[in-house]
Scaffold this active site. Structure first.
Site, PDB file in Angstrom:
ATOM      1  CE  LYS A  13     -64.342  82.606 -10.391  1.00 26.26           C
ATOM      2  NZ  LYS A  13     -63.023  82.556 -11.043  1.00 26.26           N
ATOM      3  NE  ARG A  88     -60.463  82.795  -5.138  1.00 26.25           N
ATOM      4  CZ  ARG A  88     -60.986  83.807  -5.838  1.00 26.25           C
ATOM      5  NH1 ARG A  88     -62.164  84.277  -5.546  1.00 26.25           N
ATOM      6  NH2 ARG A  88     -60.317  84.312  -6.844  1.00 26.25           N
ATOM      7  NE  ARG A 127     -59.419  89.431 -15.314  1.00 28.48           N
ATOM      8  CZ  ARG A 127     -59.845  88.494 -14.486  1.00 28.48           C
ATOM      9  NH1 ARG A 127     -60.717  87.602 -14.887  1.00 28.48           N
ATOM     10  NH2 ARG A 127     -59.384  88.431 -13.262  1.00 28.48           N
ATOM     11  NE  ARG A 160     -55.434  97.343 -19.668  1.00 23.88           N
ATOM     12  CZ  ARG A 160     -55.627  96.462 -20.640  1.00 23.88           C
ATOM     13  NH1 ARG A 160     -55.515  95.167 -20.394  1.00 23.88           N
ATOM     14  NH2 ARG A 160     -55.917  96.856 -21.862  1.00 23.88           N
ATOM     15  NE  ARG A 172     -55.714  86.581  -9.548  1.00 29.32           N
ATOM     16  CZ  ARG A 172     -56.088  87.356 -10.579  1.00 29.32           C
ATOM     17  NH1 ARG A 172     -55.192  88.090 -11.227  1.00 29.32           N
ATOM     18  NH2 ARG A 172     -57.340  87.405 -10.941  1.00 29.32           N
TER      19      ARG A 172
END
Ligand code: AMP
Length: 217
Positions: A13, A88, A127, A160, A172
């Site tokens: 996203k 959410r 990531r 990070r 999550r």
């Protein structure tokens, strides 16, 4: 134009939001980025949000709804915005509907980025971002052209996220399936849900999103 990007953590996203922001001139509103900034600054909101975020749980609706309500009142949101990470929960989606109705605005499209759970753990744990301009990278899938140097701004500092670890990722994902996935039928019923294949290459996903956005105008 008002757009929501919906999908599990690691779906891409943020990466796609940055690209849409550049191409469409829409401001990207990421509740995750706003909350991380509040935690780093030690604000009241940050103090309340920190433990939830570290545990991979959702911060309360009250906090995030308040943040978004204030943010969309700002001048740079006048021509539209792109929501990344909000809403959410169904309560957040309902609150957003009310905020937009009060401003006589309408939500144009909700784009679901569909990705298999199995792919998400590797995506998230690999990531990182440029500490200066926030450009996103990945240890395997998206390295800078020159090792250790940001393609976008030349910085050599990267960071990070504290919650991008294996333990937190499973909470999550659980939160996504239990609390956020019910938004898919919510928006489908309104006729504004479009689905893209988030498993495809980054450029391919961008092309799919551009096609969706092109079909609206
Ligand atoms: P993200 O950067 O979108 O992955 O968000 C990071 C963390 O911030 C999430 O795991 C939640 O703890 C919190 N968060 C971000 N957006 C929301 C939201 N809309 N509702 C509740 N919690 C959120």
């Amino acid at each position: 134009m008002i757009i929501i990007l919906l999908g599990p953590p690691g779906a891409g996203k943020g990466t796609q939001a940055q690209r849409i922001e550049t191409k469409q001139g829409l401001v990207q509103l990421s509740t995750g980025d706003m909350l991380r900034a509040a935690v780093a600054a030690g604000t009241e909101v940050g103090k309340k949000a920190k433990a939830f975020m570290e545990a991979g749980k959702l911060v309360t609706d009250e906090i995030v709804i308040g943040i978004i309500a204030d943010r969309i009142d700002e001048d740079d949101c006048k021509n539209g915005f792109l929501l990344d990470g909000f809403p959410r929960t169904v309560a957040q989606a309902e609150a957003l509907d009310n905020m937009l109705a009060r401003k006589d605005l309408k939500l144009d499209v909700v784009i679901e980025m569909k990705v298999d759970d199995a792919a998400l753990v590797d995506r998230i744990t690999g990531r990182y971002t440029c500490a200066n301009c926030n450009q996103g990278y990945h240890d395997v899938n998206l390295k800078p052209k020159v090792d250790g140097v940001c393609d976008n701004c030349g910085s050599t500092n990267f960071k990070r996220r504290a919650d991008d670890n294996r333990e937190t990722v499973s909470s999550r994902l659980e939160a996504y399936h239990a609390q956020t996935a019910p938004l898919l039928p919510y928006y489908k019923a309104k006729g504004i849900l479009k689905v893209v294949d988030g498993m495809a290459d980054i450029d391919d996903v961008t092309a799919q999103i551009n096609e969706v956005l092109g079909s609206l105008s």
